[in-house]
Design an enzyme around this catalytic site. Structure first.
Site, PDB file in Angstrom:
ATOM      1  N   ASP A 196      -8.454  -2.380  -2.519  1.00  0.00           N
ATOM      2  CA  ASP A 196      -9.131  -2.023  -3.765  1.00  0.00           C
ATOM      3  C   ASP A 196      -9.978  -3.146  -4.340  1.00  0.00           C
ATOM      4  O   ASP A 196      -9.527  -4.287  -4.433  1.00  0.00           O
ATOM      5  CB  ASP A 196      -8.109  -1.687  -4.867  1.00  0.00           C
ATOM      6  CG  ASP A 196      -7.342  -0.423  -4.601  1.00  0.00           C
ATOM      7  OD1 ASP A 196      -7.850   0.430  -3.860  1.00  0.00           O
ATOM      8  OD2 ASP A 196      -6.225  -0.292  -5.132  1.00  0.00           O
ATOM      9  N   GLY A 219      -4.899  -3.840 -21.567  1.00  0.00           N
ATOM     10  CA  GLY A 219      -3.692  -3.049 -21.421  1.00  0.00           C
ATOM     11  C   GLY A 219      -3.737  -1.711 -22.127  1.00  0.00           C
ATOM     12  O   GLY A 219      -2.681  -1.138 -22.444  1.00  0.00           O
ATOM     13  N   GLU A 222      -1.605  -7.043  -7.217  1.00  0.00           N
ATOM     14  CA  GLU A 222      -2.843  -7.212  -7.960  1.00  0.00           C
ATOM     15  C   GLU A 222      -3.229  -8.681  -8.127  1.00  0.00           C
ATOM     16  O   GLU A 222      -2.382  -9.551  -8.311  1.00  0.00           O
ATOM     17  CB  GLU A 222      -2.730  -6.589  -9.353  1.00  0.00           C
ATOM     18  CG  GLU A 222      -2.470  -5.099  -9.367  1.00  0.00           C
ATOM     19  CD  GLU A 222      -0.989  -4.750  -9.430  1.00  0.00           C
ATOM     20  OE1 GLU A 222      -0.148  -5.660  -9.196  1.00  0.00           O
ATOM     21  OE2 GLU A 222      -0.662  -3.586  -9.710  1.00  0.00           O
ATOM     22  N   ARG A 246       7.782 -10.930 -13.109  1.00  0.00           N
ATOM     23  CA  ARG A 246       7.696  -9.614 -12.475  1.00  0.00           C
ATOM     24  C   ARG A 246       8.407  -9.607 -11.129  1.00  0.00           C
ATOM     25  O   ARG A 246       9.051  -8.616 -10.762  1.00  0.00           O
ATOM     26  CB  ARG A 246       6.218  -9.251 -12.300  1.00  0.00           C
ATOM     27  CG  ARG A 246       5.954  -7.889 -11.704  1.00  0.00           C
ATOM     28  CD  ARG A 246       4.451  -7.697 -11.518  1.00  0.00           C
ATOM     29  NE  ARG A 246       4.110  -6.420 -10.950  1.00  0.00           N
ATOM     30  CZ  ARG A 246       2.897  -6.107 -10.493  1.00  0.00           C
ATOM     31  NH1 ARG A 246       1.907  -6.994 -10.572  1.00  0.00           N
ATOM     32  NH2 ARG A 246       2.663  -4.921  -9.977  1.00  0.00           N
ATOM     33  N   GLU A 300     -11.515  -2.979  -8.156  1.00  0.00           N
ATOM     34  CA  GLU A 300     -11.663  -2.201  -9.377  1.00  0.00           C
ATOM     35  C   GLU A 300     -12.346  -3.075 -10.417  1.00  0.00           C
ATOM     36  O   GLU A 300     -11.903  -4.197 -10.675  1.00  0.00           O
ATOM     37  CB  GLU A 300     -10.311  -1.712  -9.892  1.00  0.00           C
ATOM     38  CG  GLU A 300      -9.671  -0.656  -8.993  1.00  0.00           C
ATOM     39  CD  GLU A 300      -8.339  -0.172  -9.527  1.00  0.00           C
ATOM     40  OE1 GLU A 300      -8.140   1.051  -9.604  1.00  0.00           O
ATOM     41  OE2 GLU A 300      -7.491  -1.027  -9.854  1.00  0.00           O
ATOM     42  N   GLU A 321      -4.360   1.000   1.456  1.00  0.00           N
ATOM     43  CA  GLU A 321      -5.511   0.945   0.553  1.00  0.00           C
ATOM     44  C   GLU A 321      -5.907  -0.496   0.295  1.00  0.00           C
ATOM     45  O   GLU A 321      -5.050  -1.380   0.196  1.00  0.00           O
ATOM     46  CB  GLU A 321      -5.137   1.651  -0.763  1.00  0.00           C
ATOM     47  CG  GLU A 321      -6.274   1.828  -1.739  1.00  0.00           C
ATOM     48  CD  GLU A 321      -5.859   2.721  -2.905  1.00  0.00           C
ATOM     49  OE1 GLU A 321      -5.181   3.759  -2.660  1.00  0.00           O
ATOM     50  OE2 GLU A 321      -6.172   2.388  -4.052  1.00  0.00           O
TER      51      GLU A 321
END
Length: 292
Positions: free
Chosen positions: A106, A202, A133, A278, A108, A104
Site C-alpha cells: 500500500d 485519527g 504501517e 503496540r 495511501e 497487499e
C-alpha cells in the site's frame, strides 16, 4: 535538500536505466474501472486520468493483468486545498476486495487541512495480516505537480520509492515466513475515497464537502514486471533475466542508502517497528536490516 535531489538524479541514470519508457498507451489498454465510472474522466489526449470524490461516492481502477515481481510506477498529483478526510490509495493486491487471505502493498496519501503537509502511509499484508504501517512526510507539495510513486518487488526486498528516492525498505529473510508476500500475483489499483473516520488526526478532522469534488490526477503508468499466466507462470526469482530480479536490485545502492538515511532522519512520522507499546514483542521482520 540539494544533495538529495542531486543523488536522486544520479539514481535516475543508474539502476533504473533499464526502466522501460513511460507508457503512452490508453487507459483502456491497462485498466478497468472498479466502480463509479461517471467519476472518472481523462484529458483531451487521454494521457491524464482523473478520479473524483463527492459526498455520494469515490472512484477506483485496477490493472487488467496480475503480476508477480517487477517494477510498478505511476505519476500522481494529489487533491489540493483542504483535503482532510480524503484518501487517495495507490496499491497492489492479490484480489479486488479486502479478502481475509490477501497479500497487499500500500501507498495511501492522507489528506489534510489547508497548509498542513500531506502524509503518506505504507503498509504490507501477507495472508490477510497487515499492521505494518509506516508514515512519512514529503519534501515537496504533492498537490502542485505530478510526482512518481513506485514499488520494486522481488523475492529479496520490497522498496517504496517517491521520485526514485527510497522511503521504505522491506526485506525478506530467504526462508518460508509469514511476513513477506512473494507467492501470489497482484493487481495494481488506485482509488479515492472518504476516510474521515481515521485518516486525518485519527478522525478528528472531517471532510468538508463544500470543497467537493476532490480530484486526484494520474499519468504515465509504467510496469516492467512478470505477468502472471495460469497455470504455470514464468514468474520465478531464479532466472535473473530482468533488471529488477538481478543482484543490484536485491539491495540498495550506495547512493540509495544515502537518500534512505536522509529520509529516515527527517521524514519518518511513524514506524510500527518502533512502536513497543503496540508491539511489546516486535514482529520478526523488524530484525531484518534494510541496509544489507
Amino acid at each position: 535538500m540539494s544533495s538529495l535531489l542531486f543523488i536522486a538524479s544520479l539514481m535516475a541514470v543508474s539502476i533504473f536505466s533499464s526502466e522501460a519508457a513511460d507508457s503512452k498507451t490508453s487507459f483502456e489498454d491497462n485498466f478497468d474501472i472498479m466502480w463509479s465510472e461517471d467519476h472518472f474522466t481523462t484529458s483531451e489526449d487521454g494521457q491524464t486520468w482523473y478520479l473524483s470524490l463527492d459526498k455520494e461516492t469515490g472512484c477506483g481502477f485496477q490493472t487488467k493483468q496480475r503480476y508477480r515481481f517487477g517494477w510498478f510506477s505511476m505519476k500522481l498529483k494529489l487533491v489540493g486545498g483542504d483535503s482532510a478526510g480524503v484518501v487517495t490509495a495507490y496499491y497492489m493486491c492479490t484480489e479486488n476486495g479486502a479478502g481475509p487471505e490477501r497479500d497487499e502493498l500500500d501507498f495511501e496519501f492522507l489528506g489534510n487541512r489547508t497548509g498542513q503537509p500531506y502524509l503518506i502511509q505504507t503498509n504490507v499484508y501477507k495472508n490477510g495480516t497487515g499492521g505494518r504501517e509506516m508514515r512519512h512526510m514529503l519534501w515537496f507539495d504533492p498537490t502542485e505537480d505530478f510526482h512518481t510513486y513506485s514499488v520494486l518487488w522481488n523475492n529479496h526486498q520490497i522498496v517504496f520509492f517517491v521520485d526514485k528516492v527510497p522511503v521504505r525498505v522491506y526485506k525478506n529473510n530467504g526462508k518460508e515466513n509469514n511476513f513477506f508476500p512473494n507467492e501470489k500475483p497482484m493487481y495494481l489499483f488506485s482509488s479515492i475515497w472518504n476516510a474521515d473516520d481515521w485518516a486525518t488526526r485519527g478522525g478528528l478532522e472531517k471532510t468538508d464537502w463544500k470543497n467537493a469534488p476532490f480530484v486526484s490526477s494520474y499519468r504515465d503508468f509504467n510496469v516492467d514486471a512478470c505477468q502472471w499466466e495460469d497455470p504455470y507462470p514464468a514468474c520465478v526469482s531464479t532466472t535473473t533475466e530482468n533488471w529488477w530480479d538481478q543482484y543490484d536490485a536485491w539491495h540498495l545502492s550506495d547512493d540509495q542508502k544515502l537518500d534512505y538515511a536522509w529520509v529516515q532522519r527527517n521524514l519518518v512520522i511513524y514506524d510500527y517497528c518502533q512502536d513497543t507499546e503496540r508491539y511489546p514483542t516486535l514482529p520478526w521482520e523488524c530484525s531484518l536490516s534494510p541496509w544489507d
